[in-house]
Write an enzyme that holds these catalytic residues in place. Sequence first.
Site, PDB file in Angstrom:
ATOM      1  N   ASN A 210       3.185 -39.255  10.761  1.00 50.15           N
ATOM      2  CA  ASN A 210       4.397 -38.611  10.228  1.00 50.15           C
ATOM      3  C   ASN A 210       5.200 -38.076  11.407  1.00 50.15           C
ATOM      4  O   ASN A 210       4.784 -38.197  12.549  1.00 50.15           O
ATOM      5  CB  ASN A 210       4.028 -37.500   9.240  1.00 50.15           C
ATOM      6  CG  ASN A 210       3.140 -36.449   9.872  1.00 50.15           C
ATOM      7  OD1 ASN A 210       3.541 -35.828  10.860  1.00 50.15           O
ATOM      8  ND2 ASN A 210       1.927 -36.295   9.363  1.00 50.15           N
ATOM      9  N   ASP A 280      -3.034 -37.135   4.601  1.00 48.74           N
ATOM     10  CA  ASP A 280      -3.845 -36.856   3.401  1.00 48.74           C
ATOM     11  C   ASP A 280      -4.728 -38.051   3.061  1.00 48.74           C
ATOM     12  O   ASP A 280      -5.709 -37.913   2.349  1.00 48.74           O
ATOM     13  CB  ASP A 280      -2.913 -36.574   2.211  1.00 48.74           C
ATOM     14  CG  ASP A 280      -2.197 -35.239   2.413  1.00 48.74           C
ATOM     15  OD1 ASP A 280      -1.004 -35.154   2.114  1.00 48.74           O
ATOM     16  OD2 ASP A 280      -2.844 -34.309   2.938  1.00 48.74           O
ATOM     17  N   LYS A 290      -6.054 -57.067  15.629  1.00 47.02           N
ATOM     18  CA  LYS A 290      -4.716 -56.884  15.063  1.00 47.02           C
ATOM     19  C   LYS A 290      -4.551 -57.797  13.847  1.00 47.02           C
ATOM     20  O   LYS A 290      -4.882 -58.978  13.911  1.00 47.02           O
ATOM     21  CB  LYS A 290      -3.677 -57.244  16.140  1.00 47.02           C
ATOM     22  CG  LYS A 290      -2.236 -56.991  15.703  1.00 47.02           C
ATOM     23  CD  LYS A 290      -1.252 -57.409  16.771  1.00 47.02           C
ATOM     24  CE  LYS A 290       0.180 -57.413  16.215  1.00 47.02           C
ATOM     25  NZ  LYS A 290       1.125 -58.009  17.183  1.00 47.02           N
ATOM     26  N   PHE A 323       0.265 -24.040   5.961  1.00 45.12           N
ATOM     27  CA  PHE A 323       1.694 -24.331   5.786  1.00 45.12           C
ATOM     28  C   PHE A 323       1.837 -25.200   4.541  1.00 45.12           C
ATOM     29  O   PHE A 323       0.866 -25.832   4.112  1.00 45.12           O
ATOM     30  CB  PHE A 323       2.237 -25.095   7.007  1.00 45.12           C
ATOM     31  CG  PHE A 323       2.661 -24.206   8.137  1.00 45.12           C
ATOM     32  CD1 PHE A 323       1.732 -23.455   8.833  1.00 45.12           C
ATOM     33  CD2 PHE A 323       3.998 -24.111   8.513  1.00 45.12           C
ATOM     34  CE1 PHE A 323       2.122 -22.633   9.883  1.00 45.12           C
ATOM     35  CE2 PHE A 323       4.392 -23.294   9.568  1.00 45.12           C
ATOM     36  CZ  PHE A 323       3.444 -22.553  10.249  1.00 45.12           C
ATOM     37  N   LYS A 337      -0.823 -23.557  -3.695  1.00 51.35           N
ATOM     38  CA  LYS A 337      -1.709 -23.872  -2.547  1.00 51.35           C
ATOM     39  C   LYS A 337      -2.443 -22.609  -2.087  1.00 51.35           C
ATOM     40  O   LYS A 337      -3.605 -22.633  -1.706  1.00 51.35           O
ATOM     41  CB  LYS A 337      -0.879 -24.409  -1.375  1.00 51.35           C
ATOM     42  CG  LYS A 337      -0.789 -25.903  -1.358  1.00 51.35           C
ATOM     43  CD  LYS A 337      -0.080 -26.480  -0.167  1.00 51.35           C
ATOM     44  CE  LYS A 337       0.041 -27.995  -0.386  1.00 51.35           C
ATOM     45  NZ  LYS A 337       1.356 -28.507  -0.042  1.00 51.35           N
ATOM     46  N   LYS A 341      -6.325 -23.238  -2.156  1.00 50.71           N
ATOM     47  CA  LYS A 341      -7.005 -23.407  -0.857  1.00 50.71           C
ATOM     48  C   LYS A 341      -7.677 -22.113  -0.391  1.00 50.71           C
ATOM     49  O   LYS A 341      -8.229 -22.038   0.680  1.00 50.71           O
ATOM     50  CB  LYS A 341      -6.002 -23.866   0.220  1.00 50.71           C
ATOM     51  CG  LYS A 341      -5.027 -24.931  -0.221  1.00 50.71           C
ATOM     52  CD  LYS A 341      -5.479 -26.326   0.126  1.00 50.71           C
ATOM     53  CE  LYS A 341      -4.448 -27.360  -0.310  1.00 50.71           C
ATOM     54  NZ  LYS A 341      -4.853 -28.728  -0.074  1.00 50.71           N
TER      55      LYS A 341
HETATM   56  O1  PMT Z   1       5.425 -30.159  14.149  1.00 47.83           O
HETATM   57  P1  PMT Z   1       6.864 -29.914  13.842  1.00 47.83           P
HETATM   58  O2  PMT Z   1       7.713 -31.101  14.193  1.00 47.83           O
HETATM   59  O3  PMT Z   1       7.382 -28.647  14.440  1.00 47.83           O
HETATM   60  O4  PMT Z   1       7.012 -29.790  12.242  1.00 47.83           O
HETATM   61  C1  PMT Z   1       6.470 -28.620  11.679  1.00 47.83           C
HETATM   62  C2  PMT Z   1       5.802 -28.948  10.320  1.00 47.83           C
HETATM   63  C3  PMT Z   1       6.882 -29.389   9.355  1.00 47.83           C
HETATM   64  C4  PMT Z   1       4.774 -30.030  10.484  1.00 47.83           C
HETATM   65  C5  PMT Z   1       5.128 -27.650   9.844  1.00 47.83           C
HETATM   66  O5  PMT Z   1       6.112 -26.628   9.680  1.00 47.83           O
HETATM   67  C6  PMT Z   1       4.409 -27.881   8.537  1.00 47.83           C
HETATM   68  O6  PMT Z   1       4.972 -27.822   7.456  1.00 47.83           O
HETATM   69  N1  PMT Z   1       3.084 -28.162   8.667  1.00 47.83           N
HETATM   70  C7  PMT Z   1       2.271 -28.521   7.487  1.00 47.83           C
HETATM   71  C8  PMT Z   1       2.462 -29.971   7.192  1.00 47.83           C
HETATM   72  C9  PMT Z   1       1.549 -30.396   6.077  1.00 47.83           C
HETATM   73  O7  PMT Z   1       0.630 -31.140   6.225  1.00 47.83           O
HETATM   74  O8  PMT Z   1       1.866 -29.741   4.956  1.00 47.83           O
HETATM   75  P2  PMT Z   1       1.051 -30.043   3.554  1.00 47.83           P
HETATM   76  O9  PMT Z   1       1.737 -29.244   2.487  1.00 47.83           O
HETATM   77  O10 PMT Z   1       0.836 -31.508   3.350  1.00 47.83           O
HETATM   78  O11 PMT Z   1      -0.411 -29.394   3.912  1.00 47.83           O
HETATM   79  C10 PMT Z   1      -0.721 -28.057   3.512  1.00 47.83           C
HETATM   80  C11 PMT Z   1      -1.667 -27.422   4.507  1.00 47.83           C
HETATM   81  O12 PMT Z   1      -2.887 -28.154   4.511  1.00 47.83           O
HETATM   82  C12 PMT Z   1      -1.157 -27.417   5.944  1.00 47.83           C
HETATM   83  O13 PMT Z   1      -1.548 -26.188   6.529  1.00 47.83           O
HETATM   84  C13 PMT Z   1      -1.909 -28.568   6.589  1.00 47.83           C
HETATM   85  O14 PMT Z   1      -2.161 -28.291   7.976  1.00 47.83           O
HETATM   86  C14 PMT Z   1      -3.199 -28.591   5.797  1.00 47.83           C
HETATM   87  N2  PMT Z   1      -3.811 -29.909   5.669  1.00 47.83           N
HETATM   88  C15 PMT Z   1      -3.077 -30.979   5.275  1.00 47.83           C
HETATM   89  C16 PMT Z   1      -3.707 -32.202   5.142  1.00 47.83           C
HETATM   90  C17 PMT Z   1      -5.108 -32.293   5.395  1.00 47.83           C
HETATM   91  N3  PMT Z   1      -5.747 -33.459   5.288  1.00 47.83           N
HETATM   92  N4  PMT Z   1      -5.808 -31.192   5.748  1.00 47.83           N
HETATM   93  C18 PMT Z   1      -5.179 -29.995   5.885  1.00 47.83           C
HETATM   94  O15 PMT Z   1      -5.816 -29.010   6.228  1.00 47.83           O
END
Ligand code: PMT
Length: 409
Positions: A210, A280, A290, A323, A337, A341
């Site tokens: 991403n 995810d 490849k 986040f 969340k 979580k």
């Molecule tokens: O890096 P930048 O370019 O500055 O951009 C910042 C950002 C947009 C990436 C940041 O502000 C942000 O939103 N980060 C979270 C991105 C994300 O994965 O959001 P989510 O809603 O999909 O995930 C929720 C939370 O679960 C996040 O804390 C993430 O770190 C965590 N997560 C997600 C997927 C996963 N497999 N395991 C996780 O722990």
Amino acid sequence: MKNKKKVLKNKKILLGVAGGVAAYKSVDLVRRLKDEGASVNVIMTDAAKNFVTPLSLEIASENRVCSGVFDDPMSHINLPREADIMLIAPATANIIGKFANGIADDLLSTCFLSFKGKVVVAPSMNWRMYDNPIFQENLRRLTAHGVIQSGPDKGTLACGEEGIGRMADVSEIIETIKSAFSKKDFFKKKVIVTAGPTREYLDPVRFLSNRSSGKMGYAVARACIRRGAEVILISGPSCLEQPHGLKSFFRVETAQEMRDAMFKCLTETDVVIMAAAPADFSPEKKEKAKIEKSGKLSVNFKNTPDILSEAGKLKKKPLLVGFAAETGGRLDRAKKKLIQKNADIIVFNNVTAVGSGFDVDTNEITIIRKNKELSLPLMTKAAAAEAILDAVSDGMKKHAKSRRVESQD
Ligand code: PMT
């Protein structure tokens, strides 16, 4: 931008420029300090004038540059009295020796003696001089009296040799100044920060990822360091420079690697801040070669570890900050969340809003806690990081209390 909170806003910096070859960088240093909202008064030693002109520093600082003690009989009292901090960059072996021995035979060394605030020195010299035990004794004497050292770095020196003695980068010096002004509410706290994207490979060439650049996470890590924390940064692929002062840095690629790195460091961790954007899901199978281009390609995906959820299930869970990257104003999903979580704080950002989210220097966040919500205007990611840490700092006190109660159970 509505709210460009500048960490050094209205701070008055008294910059001493001594006669080192790095003195030419002082013009850029002045400009960047002013960009951060500071005002700068410059004192030059006579030797410094061999490397940079007073006029260039006068134009950059928009203030008269002082150098002779007798130019203005009261300058050695007025300049220090008006300053919030003194910075000597470059700091030569000579000026450090004068400071350490209380010599006051020029305006800069006189101002140092009469200044009552924090002093930052950025040493700059040849590695032979830096290694000299007499110089080292002078430097130790200054740091023992609370003078803060920024750099020097190792690298190619002016004389072409390799070694320690290069003045610290301007960005590192500015970080040191910001840190000197920062409250130390994270002193001795162990903090893990995750940042950046992950890469889930289809074959040795192609991957799913991403647009996360790591800027938000790196800004959080820098703010934690400034506020006194011991910071472990776990970063997906990013072009950003490692923040100075990290306890350790882990470079990972996949969500699994990010999860494993985090769980390896989790013991004794006080706070985890997950600003990273781990995938995810990932391809069920990573091809060894490849994949040939031939018409339609269908790929099966499997879930990646949900790191935040797993951390939320820990018996002795650290204070957990997640986040939520949502498209549109879906604050309700962010609030869900927080509960699902078992996080203590969720930082919501609408990644489709202008100037917010991925790979930009700004963000518009809402900080969600169980009993309060704080929506902030668009601001720099550095300022957003400070706001997030203010909420964490507030939560730490409560968290520490609840962990004490748990351990008595
Ligand atoms: O890096 P930048 O370019 O500055 O951009 C910042 C950002 C947009 C990436 C940041 O502000 C942000 O939103 N980060 C979270 C991105 C994300 O994965 O959001 P989510 O809603 O999909 O995930 C929720 C939370 O679960 C996040 O804390 C993430 O770190 C965590 N997560 C997600 C997927 C996963 N497999 N395991 C996780 O722990």
